[in-house]
Design an enzyme around this catalytic site. Structure first.
Site, PDB file in Angstrom:
ATOM      1  N   HIS A 369       3.847   8.696  -8.463  1.00  0.00           N
ATOM      2  CA  HIS A 369       3.564   8.298  -7.080  1.00  0.00           C
ATOM      3  C   HIS A 369       3.686   6.808  -6.822  1.00  0.00           C
ATOM      4  CE1 HIS A 369       2.073  12.136  -5.429  1.00  0.00           C
ATOM      5  NE2 HIS A 369       1.639  12.370  -6.655  1.00  0.00           N
ATOM      6  N   LYS A 560      -3.567   4.118   7.841  1.00  0.00           N
ATOM      7  CA  LYS A 560      -3.318   4.333   6.410  1.00  0.00           C
ATOM      8  C   LYS A 560      -4.282   3.439   5.657  1.00  0.00           C
ATOM      9  CE  LYS A 560       1.008   3.052   7.226  1.00  0.00           C
ATOM     10  NZ  LYS A 560       1.746   4.084   6.506  1.00  0.00           N
ATOM     11  N   ARG A 561      -4.396   3.630   4.332  1.00  0.00           N
ATOM     12  CA  ARG A 561      -5.231   2.720   3.554  1.00  0.00           C
ATOM     13  C   ARG A 561      -4.812   1.274   3.823  1.00  0.00           C
ATOM     14  NH1 ARG A 561      -8.824   5.069  -0.334  1.00  0.00           N
ATOM     15  NH2 ARG A 561      -9.237   2.903  -0.846  1.00  0.00           N
ATOM     16  N   LYS A 566       1.312  -2.458   2.336  1.00  0.00           N
ATOM     17  CA  LYS A 566       1.551  -1.700   3.572  1.00  0.00           C
ATOM     18  C   LYS A 566       1.665  -2.629   4.785  1.00  0.00           C
ATOM     19  CE  LYS A 566      -0.781   2.559   1.956  1.00  0.00           C
ATOM     20  NZ  LYS A 566       0.112   3.685   2.297  1.00  0.00           N
ATOM     21  N   THR A 668       3.398   9.810   3.868  1.00  0.00           N
ATOM     22  CA  THR A 668       3.379  11.086   4.561  1.00  0.00           C
ATOM     23  C   THR A 668       2.826  10.901   5.973  1.00  0.00           C
ATOM     24  OG1 THR A 668       1.253  11.534   3.506  1.00  0.00           O
ATOM     25  CG2 THR A 668       3.193  12.598   2.542  1.00  0.00           C
ATOM     26  N   LYS A 672       3.752  12.797   9.650  1.00  0.00           N
ATOM     27  CA  LYS A 672       2.808  13.392  10.605  1.00  0.00           C
ATOM     28  C   LYS A 672       3.044  12.832  12.004  1.00  0.00           C
ATOM     29  CE  LYS A 672      -0.588  13.230   6.917  1.00  0.00           C
ATOM     30  NZ  LYS A 672      -1.670  12.375   6.385  1.00  0.00           N
TER      31      LYS A 672
HETATM   32  C1  LIG Z   1      -1.655  11.361   5.581  1.00  0.00           C
HETATM   33  C2  LIG Z   1      -2.861  10.598   5.248  1.00  0.00           C
HETATM   34  C3  LIG Z   1      -2.780   9.449   4.457  1.00  0.00           C
HETATM   35  C4  LIG Z   1      -1.463   8.921   3.944  1.00  0.00           C
HETATM   36  O1  LIG Z   1      -0.928   8.019   4.900  1.00  0.00           O
HETATM   37  P1  LIG Z   1       0.283   7.044   4.545  1.00  0.00           P
HETATM   38  O2  LIG Z   1       0.635   6.450   5.866  1.00  0.00           O
HETATM   39  O3  LIG Z   1       1.378   7.898   4.006  1.00  0.00           O
HETATM   40  O4  LIG Z   1      -0.223   6.050   3.581  1.00  0.00           O
HETATM   41  C5  LIG Z   1      -3.934   8.761   4.173  1.00  0.00           C
HETATM   42  N1  LIG Z   1      -5.139   9.169   4.645  1.00  0.00           N
HETATM   43  C6  LIG Z   1      -5.249  10.254   5.424  1.00  0.00           C
HETATM   44  C7  LIG Z   1      -6.587  10.649   5.939  1.00  0.00           C
HETATM   45  C8  LIG Z   1      -4.126  11.016   5.749  1.00  0.00           C
HETATM   46  O5  LIG Z   1      -4.260  12.112   6.510  1.00  0.00           O
END
Ligand SMILES: *Cc1c(COP(=O)(O)O)cnc(C)c1O
Length: 834
Positions: A369, A560-561, A566, A668, A672
Site C-alpha cells: 500500500h 482524507k487523513r 496529501k 479511494t 467515492k
Molecule cells: C475512503 C476513506 C478514506 C480514504 O481516503 P483517501 O482520500 O483515499 O485517502 C479515509 N477515511 C475514510 C473515513 C474513508 O471513507
C-alpha cells in the site's frame, strides 16, 4: 456422517420480509431482547430493537452460507487485515437485504423515527483510513459476488479516536464504541485459541534423529472469536468476519490461588487482555512498538489455527492447502503469518522445509500500500527475538535460502544481497517485513497502475527481476452499495429511474448514462439532486457547527487523513491566494467557494496537527472578513469518519486529490467523490491517472509535475526558494502565514509550517506545483460559471466510473491471485425478496 446433513431438531420458520412481519419482529425485539416497552424506550432502545430485527433477517442466509461452504468443501479466501473500517451497519443491512421500502413503512407505523435512531449507532471504526476502508469494501464485494471470503482481524475495544476541535486544534477522545453493546456481533466463547509470546526455543533430536524445535516457557494469551455476518447485496450469501479479542488464560486463576496474591493476578490478567484494547491511530509511519507486534502475531496466530482446524475437517495432510485456502495479507501488518505457517507445518506437523515452503508460498499473497520508506514496516531484531524467538529463527532460515538463491543467480554481487536481504544490517539490525511478505507470497500486488510500476522500478526492483511476474497490479475500488446506493439515495434513485437497478451489482452499466449528459431534462434533475444534497450538508453544518453556508457556492472538498504528502497545505495556499485576490479586487466576478476540509492527524504527528490549527485560524479570519463575505468560506468538519464521509461526499462539487505525484498509492476517496458527481482537481498520481483515462481529460482538472518530473527535479537539486523569489503572489501568501497574519495572538505559530517549505527542502514539492495548481483552480472557476457544462461533466464522471467498483477489483483478485470461484447459494425465495 456429515453433521450438517443431519436434519436439525430445531425446525424454525424463516423470518419474513413483509411489513407486518417486520412490525411484529420490532415489537418482539423491543420486549424480549431489549427488555423495554414503548413507554420507557429511549432512542437507543429503539435502535437496538431495530438492529436486532435486521440482524434476525441476516441469520438464515449466514448459516446457510456457512453450511454450504462446508458441505461443498469450497476453496476459501481469508482476508487478513489489522483494520476494518466498517462504519455503521443498520442501513447497509437494510439495503443489502433489499427491503428498504417495507422497512421504512414498518418503522413509521411503529412510531420509530428512522432519522433519529440511525444516528444512535456508533461507527465501527476499526481502521485508520484508506487501507481499513478497502478491507470493508472488499468484504461487501466478496459477499455480493458469492465468493467464500472471510475477514480476519482484531476486535479492538477502542477504535479510531474521535476528533474534537477545541480552539482550532485537534483533541483526541477515546472511541468507546462497545459501551452500549454491539448488536451485530456474536461472541463465540467456545472458539478460543492459545497464543504464545516470549519464552525460549529448545532443540532436540526426534526418534529418527531429525532436529526438532520446542518453543517453551511462554507467556500465553487466549484469543476469543466474535463473528459478524456480512451480507451480500441481492444474494443469499452472507459471509463472516471473525475478529479476535484477547482473554487471559485460566492459568491466572490457578496462579492466584497458589500464590495467594489475588490482586496481582488480576492485574496480570488485565495486562494480557490489553492486547486487543486499542487500534494504533497512525497510518503513515511504522512505529515499532512492542504491543503492536504482539497484536499482529496475536490475530495471525489465532486465525491460522482456525483456518487449519477448518481445513483438517476434510484433509488429513497439508498437500491441498493451497487448493483450499488463499490468504491475502492487507499490507505487511499480518506478514508474520508466513513464518507462523512455516512453524506450524515444520515444528508441529513435521513437514520437510521445502514442502512446507512450497505450501506456504502458494497460500499467501501480499498487497503493498505504500512506497514511502517511513511507512515500510521493519522490526528491530532484538525486540522480535524477545517476543517471537522461534519465528526469528525461521525468518533467518527463509533469508538464508533466499540469499543462497540470489547468490547463485548473481554471483559476486554483494550489493544485491544486501539490498534483498530480509534483514537490514545497517544501523541496528531490523527485519524488513515487505521483503518477508514478497518472498513468502506467490503474488504481490500494487493498488493502482502507477503505484505498481513505481514498485517495480524502485523499492522492489530487485525482487521484480528475481521473481518475474510475481508483482502485478490490481487497481483499488469502492463498493457502489455503500458509496452510492446508500450514501446518495437521491442520485441512486435518479439513476435507477433511467437505467434500472442493474448498476448496483454491475457498475459498468452506468455507461448508459453517457447519452443523458446531453439531455437537458436529465441535467436539470441531476442538478436538482446535487442541490438537495448540498442543502442537506448545509443543514448539517448549521446544526453541528452553527455556521451558515451558501448552497449555491462551489463546494470544494478535501477529506482524507491529514498528511504532508496529501498536501492539505497546498490547498491552504490556494485559499489564501483567493482571499488576497478577492480583498484586492472584490468586484472581479469571483466564483463563490466554500472550501471544506476534514481529516484526522495521527496524535503524534505535530506538523499535521499544526496544519489543522492553520486551517481553523484561516477560517476564523476569512469567515469574519466582510470584504470576502459572499465569495469565500472555509470550513473544517471535525471527526472525519465513514459516516461523515457518507454525508459530505454527495454534496461535493470539486474533489481535491492533490498529493505529490508518486506518493499516493491509489486513493479511494477520489473514487467515492467522482462516483457522486464531483469533478476532480488532481495530480497525475495514484488512481487519478486511471480516473482521467475513464472520464476523459475534458472532465477532470489535472495539474502539476508528473512522478518522473519530480524524480528528475530531486536528482537535479530542487530549490524551493527559487519559486518563492520568482512568484510574488506565492511569496505574499507564505509571508502572511509565516509572520502571523492568521495568528495575531501568536505570530510565530505557523513559522514551522513555512520552514518546512523554505528551510527544509519542501519535501513534497508544494512550491514547484503552486503556480500550476492556482492556474488550474482558475479553470475550475471558469468551468463552474457555466453550470450547464459543469453538470454535463459531472454526469460524465458518474457515468464513467464503473471501473472503480470493488466488485471488479475482487474479481481480479479471485482470478489472478486466489483462483477462487463463486459458491452460488440457492436462489432467493419469493417471500424473502425485499
Ligand atoms: C475512503 C476513506 C478514506 C480514504 O481516503 P483517501 O482520500 O483515499 O485517502 C479515509 N477515511 C475514510 C473515513 C474513508 O471513507
Amino acid at each position: 456422517m456429515n453433521d450438517y446433513l443431519k436434519t436439525s431438531i430445531f425446525e424454525h420458520k424463516k423470518v419474513r420480509f413483509d411489513k407486518d412481519s417486520i412490525k411484529h419482529s420490532l415489537s418482539n425485539s423491543l420486549t424480549y431482547s431489549v427488555g423495554k416497552d414503548t413507554v420507557t424506550a429511549t432512542d437507543r432502545d429503539m435502535f437496538f430493537a431495530t438492529a436486532y430485527m435486521v440482524r434476525n433477517r441476516l441469520i438464515d442466509r449466514w448459516m446457510e452460507t456457512m453450511r454450504s461452504y462446508y458441505v461443498n468443501d469450497v476453496k476459501r479466501v481469508y482476508y487478513f487485515s489489522l483494520e476494518f473500517l466498517m462504519g455503521r451497519t443498520l442501513m447497509n443491512g437494510v439495503h443489502n437485504l433489499a427491503f428498504e421500502q417495507q422497512f421504512r413503512e414498518a418503522l413509521k407505523e411503529s412510531a420509530i423515527n428512522l432519522d433519529e435512531i440511525r444516528e444512535v449507532e456508533p461507527d465501527a471504526a476499526l481502521g485508520n483510513g484508506g487501507l481499513g476502508r478497502l478491507a470493508a469494501c472488499f468484504l461487501d464485494s466478496m459477499a455480493t459476488l458469492d465468493l467464500p471470503g472471510y475477514g480476519y482481524g482484531i476486535r479492538y475495544e477502542y477504535g479510531m479516536f474521535a476528533q474534537r476541535i477545541e480552539d482550532g486544534r485537534q483533541v483526541e477522545h477515546p472511541d468507546n464504541w462497545l459501551r452500549y453493546g454491539n448488536p451485530w456481533e456474536f461472541p463465540r466463547p467456545e472458539v478460543l485459541h492459545q497464543v504464545k509470546f516470549h519464552g525460549r526455543v529448545v532443540q532436540y533430536a526426534d526418534e529418527r534423529g531429525m532436529l526438532r524445535y520446542h518453543w517453551i516457557d511462554t507467556d500465553d494469551v487466549m484469543a476469543m472469536a466474535f463473528d459478524t455476518p456480512i451480507p451480500g447485496y441481492g444474494t443469499r450469501t452472507a459471509n463472516n468476519m471473525r475478529l479476535w479479542s484477547a482473554k487471559a488464560t485460566r492459568d491466572f486463576e490457578l496462579r492466584y490461588f497458589n500464590e495467594g496474591n489475588y490482586v496481582k493476578a488480576v492485574e496480570d490478567k488485565n495486562a494480557s487482555e490489553n492486547l486487543s484494547k486499542v487500534l494504533y491511530p497512525d497510518d503513515s509511519t511504522a512505529m515499532g512498538r512492542e504491543l503492536r507486534l504482539k497484536q499482529q502475531y496475536f490475530f495471525v496466530c489465532a486465525s491460522l489455527h482456525d483456518i487449519l482446524r477448518r481445513y483438517r475437517k476434510y484433509q488429513n495432510n497439508f498437500d491441498a492447502l493451497p487448493d483450499k485456502v488463499a490468504i491475502q495479507l492487507n499490507d505487511t501488518h499480518p506478514a508474520i503469518a508466513i513464518p507462523e505457517l512455516m512453524r506450524l507445518l515444520v515444528d508441529l506437523h513435521h513437514l520437510e522445509w521445502e514442502k512446507a515452503w512450497n505450501i506456504t508460498t502458494r497460500t499467501f499473497a501480499y498487497t503493498n500500500h505504500t512506497l514511502m520508506p517511513e511507512a515500510l514496516e521493519t522490526w528491530a531484531v532484538t525486540l522480535f527475538e524477545s517476543i517471537l524467538p522461534r519465528h526469528l529463527q525461521i525468518i533467518y532460515e527463509i533469508n538464508r535460502r533466499l540469499l543462497r538463491d540470489v547468490m547463485h543467480r548473481y554471483p559476486g554481487d554483494n550489493g544485491i544481497l544486501r539490498r534483498m536481504s530480509i534483514i537490514d544490517e545497517e544501523g541496528g539490525r531490523r527485519i524488513r517485513m515487505a521483503h518477508l511478505a514478497i518472498v513468502g507470497s506467490h503474488k504481490v500486488n500494487g493498488v493502482a497502475q502507477i503505484h505498481t510500476e513505481l514498485m517495480k522500478q524502485t523499492i522492489f526492483r530487485d525482487f521484480d527481476r528475481f521473481f518475474p511476474g510475481k508483482i502485478i497490479n490490481i487497481t483499488n475500488g469502492i463498493t457502489p452499495r455503500r458509496w452510492l446506493n446508500q450514501a446518495n439515495r437521491r442520485l441512486a434513485e435518479l439513476i435507477t429511474s433511467r437505467i434500472g437497478p442493474g448498476w448496483i451489482k454491475d457498475l459498468t452499466q452506468l455507461k448508459r448514462l453517457v447519452p443523458l449528459a446531453d439531455d437537458a431534462s436529465f441535467r436539470e434533475e441531476f442538478a436538482a439532486v446535487k442541490r438537495l444534497d448540498k442543502e442537506r450538508l448545509v443543514a448539517m453544518l448549521k446544526k453541528k457547527l452553527g455556521i451558515d453556508i451558501n448552497p449555491d457556492s462551489l463546494f470544494d472538498v478535501q477529506i482524507k487523513r491529514i498528511h504532508e504528502y496529501k498536501r492539505q497545505l497546498l490547498n491552504v495556499l490556494h485559499v489564501v491566494t483567493l482571499y488576497n485576490r478577492i480583498r484586492h479586487d472584490p468586484n472581479a466576478g469571483h466564483v463563490h467557494r466554500t472550501v471544506i476540509f476534514g481529516g484526522k492527524a495521527a496524535p503524534g504527528y505535530s506538523m499535521a496537527k499544526l496544519i489543522i490549527k492553520l486551517i481553523n485560524d484561516i477560517a476564523d479570519i476569512v469567515n469574519n472578513d466582510p470584504r470576502v463575505a459572499g465569495h469565500l468560506k472555509v470550513v473544517f468538519i471535525p471527526n472525519y469518519d465513514v459516516s461523515t464521509a457518507e454525508e459530505m461526499i454527495p454534496a461535493a462539487d470539486l474533489s481535491e486529490q492533490i498529493s505529490t505525484a508518486g506518493t499516493e498509492a491509489s486513493g479511494t476517496g477520489n473514487m467515492k467523490l467522482a462516483l457522486n458527481g464531483a469533478l476532480t482537481i488532481g495530480t497525475l498520481d495514484g488512481a487519478n491517472i486511471e480516473i482521467r483515462e475513464e472520464v476523459g481529460e475534458d472532465n477532470i482538472f489535472i495539474f502539476g509535475l508528473t512522478a518522473t518530473e519530480i524524480t528528475e527535479m530531486k536528482a537535479n537539486g530542487y530549490q524551493p526558494l527559487d519559486f518563492y523569489h520568482s512568484n510574488a503572489e506565492l511569496r505574499t501568501v507564505l509571508d502572511m502565514i509565516g509572520s502571523g497574519f492568521f495568528s495575531p495572538d501568536e505570530p510565530g505559530r505557523f513559522k514551522p509550517v513555512i520552514d518546512t517549505l523554505l528551510q527544509h527542502g519542501d519535501k513534497y514539492f508544494l512550491l514547484a506545483d503552486y503556480a500550476s495548481y492556482i492556474a488550474c483552480q482558475k479553470k475550475v472557476d471558469a468551468a463552474y460559471q457555466d453550470q450547464e457544462e459543469w453538470i454535463r461533466k459531472a454526469i460524465l464522471n458518474v457515468a464513467q466510473m464503473g471501473k472503480f467498483s470493488s466488485d471488479r477489483t475482487i474479481l481480479q483478485y479471485a482470478n489472478e491471485i486466489w483462483d477462487a470461484k463463486p459458491a452460488k447459494p440457492a436462489p432467493l425465495q419469493v417471500d424473502e425478496i425485499g
